[in-house]
Design an enzyme around this catalytic site. Structure first.
Site, PDB file in Angstrom:
ATOM      1  N   HIS A 102      -0.384  -6.204   7.426  1.00  0.00           N
ATOM      2  CA  HIS A 102       0.759  -6.715   6.671  1.00  0.00           C
ATOM      3  C   HIS A 102       2.040  -6.324   7.363  1.00  0.00           C
ATOM      4  O   HIS A 102       2.156  -5.260   7.963  1.00  0.00           O
ATOM      5  CB  HIS A 102       0.747  -6.197   5.233  1.00  0.00           C
ATOM      6  CG  HIS A 102       0.557  -4.709   5.113  1.00  0.00           C
ATOM      7  ND1 HIS A 102      -0.673  -4.120   5.271  1.00  0.00           N
ATOM      8  CD2 HIS A 102       1.436  -3.711   4.864  1.00  0.00           C
ATOM      9  CE1 HIS A 102      -0.545  -2.810   5.114  1.00  0.00           C
ATOM     10  NE2 HIS A 102       0.724  -2.529   4.882  1.00  0.00           N
ATOM     11  N   HIS A 104       5.952  -5.565   6.678  1.00  0.00           N
ATOM     12  CA  HIS A 104       6.991  -5.278   5.683  1.00  0.00           C
ATOM     13  C   HIS A 104       8.293  -5.912   6.160  1.00  0.00           C
ATOM     14  O   HIS A 104       8.710  -5.687   7.307  1.00  0.00           O
ATOM     15  CB  HIS A 104       7.249  -3.779   5.567  1.00  0.00           C
ATOM     16  CG  HIS A 104       6.104  -2.952   5.066  1.00  0.00           C
ATOM     17  ND1 HIS A 104       6.046  -2.475   3.788  1.00  0.00           N
ATOM     18  CD2 HIS A 104       4.991  -2.497   5.688  1.00  0.00           C
ATOM     19  CE1 HIS A 104       4.942  -1.752   3.637  1.00  0.00           C
ATOM     20  NE2 HIS A 104       4.285  -1.744   4.784  1.00  0.00           N
TER      21      HIS A 104
HETATM   22  P1  AMP Z   1       1.309   0.333   3.956  1.00  0.00           P
HETATM   23  O1  AMP Z   1       1.604   1.718   3.478  1.00  0.00           O
HETATM   24  O2  AMP Z   1       2.071  -0.043   5.197  1.00  0.00           O
HETATM   25  O3  AMP Z   1      -0.171   0.087   4.069  1.00  0.00           O
HETATM   26  O4  AMP Z   1       1.903  -0.629   2.854  1.00  0.00           O
HETATM   27  C1  AMP Z   1       1.187  -1.034   1.739  1.00  0.00           C
HETATM   28  C2  AMP Z   1       2.206  -1.541   0.773  1.00  0.00           C
HETATM   29  O5  AMP Z   1       1.544  -2.273  -0.224  1.00  0.00           O
HETATM   30  C3  AMP Z   1       3.004  -0.436   0.064  1.00  0.00           C
HETATM   31  O6  AMP Z   1       4.388  -0.614   0.348  1.00  0.00           O
HETATM   32  C4  AMP Z   1       2.687  -0.670  -1.406  1.00  0.00           C
HETATM   33  O7  AMP Z   1       3.785  -0.439  -2.248  1.00  0.00           O
HETATM   34  C5  AMP Z   1       2.266  -2.130  -1.414  1.00  0.00           C
HETATM   35  N1  AMP Z   1       1.376  -2.520  -2.499  1.00  0.00           N
HETATM   36  C6  AMP Z   1       0.258  -1.890  -2.935  1.00  0.00           C
HETATM   37  N2  AMP Z   1      -0.309  -2.575  -3.931  1.00  0.00           N
HETATM   38  C7  AMP Z   1       0.451  -3.682  -4.122  1.00  0.00           C
HETATM   39  C8  AMP Z   1       0.380  -4.794  -5.009  1.00  0.00           C
HETATM   40  N3  AMP Z   1      -0.592  -4.925  -5.912  1.00  0.00           N
HETATM   41  N4  AMP Z   1       1.346  -5.747  -4.928  1.00  0.00           N
HETATM   42  C9  AMP Z   1       2.340  -5.639  -4.022  1.00  0.00           C
HETATM   43  N5  AMP Z   1       2.461  -4.609  -3.151  1.00  0.00           N
HETATM   44  C10 AMP Z   1       1.525  -3.647  -3.207  1.00  0.00           C
END
Ligand code: AMP
Length: 116
Positions: A102, A104
């Protein structure tokens, strides 16, 4: 957690909701549930890739489409001129908590550099 059952796999399958910003045939963009900036959107490919480190030559098209969608989201949300940061956390030290690639997109305030 099963490799096919990350939270983003479940969002893509429609099993849990997301606040969608944009979707096309190849990508989905939705608001992060715990925003770290006034604008915080996640962009994912619809074909699963665990992270940048595990991407293969055959994933080049998906990776490019993720970046194209990020630029599109920046324009859609009106932050293309003020600017934004794109981040791909990779692995434990990179802060990756979801094993589904993903991007950001963070915007809406000046972002410090280097990140903490
Ligand atoms: P990472 O730490 O780079 O793996 O980012 C994962 C991101 O996913 C974090 O910023 C979380 O806040 C976000 N996240 C987790 N669950 C959800 C969800 N159900 N909907 C939207 N974002 C999410």
């Amino acid at each position: 957690m099963n490799a096919q059952n990350t939270i983003f796999d479940r969002i893509l399958r429609g099993e849990i909701p997301c606040k969608k910003v944009f979707e096309d045939e190849h990508t989905l963009a939705f608001y992060d549930i715990a925003p770290q900036a006034p604008v915080h959107v996640l962009i994912i490919p619809k074909t699963r890739i665990v992270n940048v480190a595990s991407a293969e030559a055959g994933h080049t098209d998906q990776l490019g489409r993720v970046l194209q969608t990020a630029a599109h989201v920046g324009r859609l949300l009106g932050v293309a001129d003020s600017g934004y940061r794109l981040v791909f956390n990779n692995g434990p030290d990179g802060g990756q908590s979801v094993d589904y690639l993903h991007c950001h997109l963070l915007a809406g305030r000046p972002l410090a550099w280097p990140p903490g």
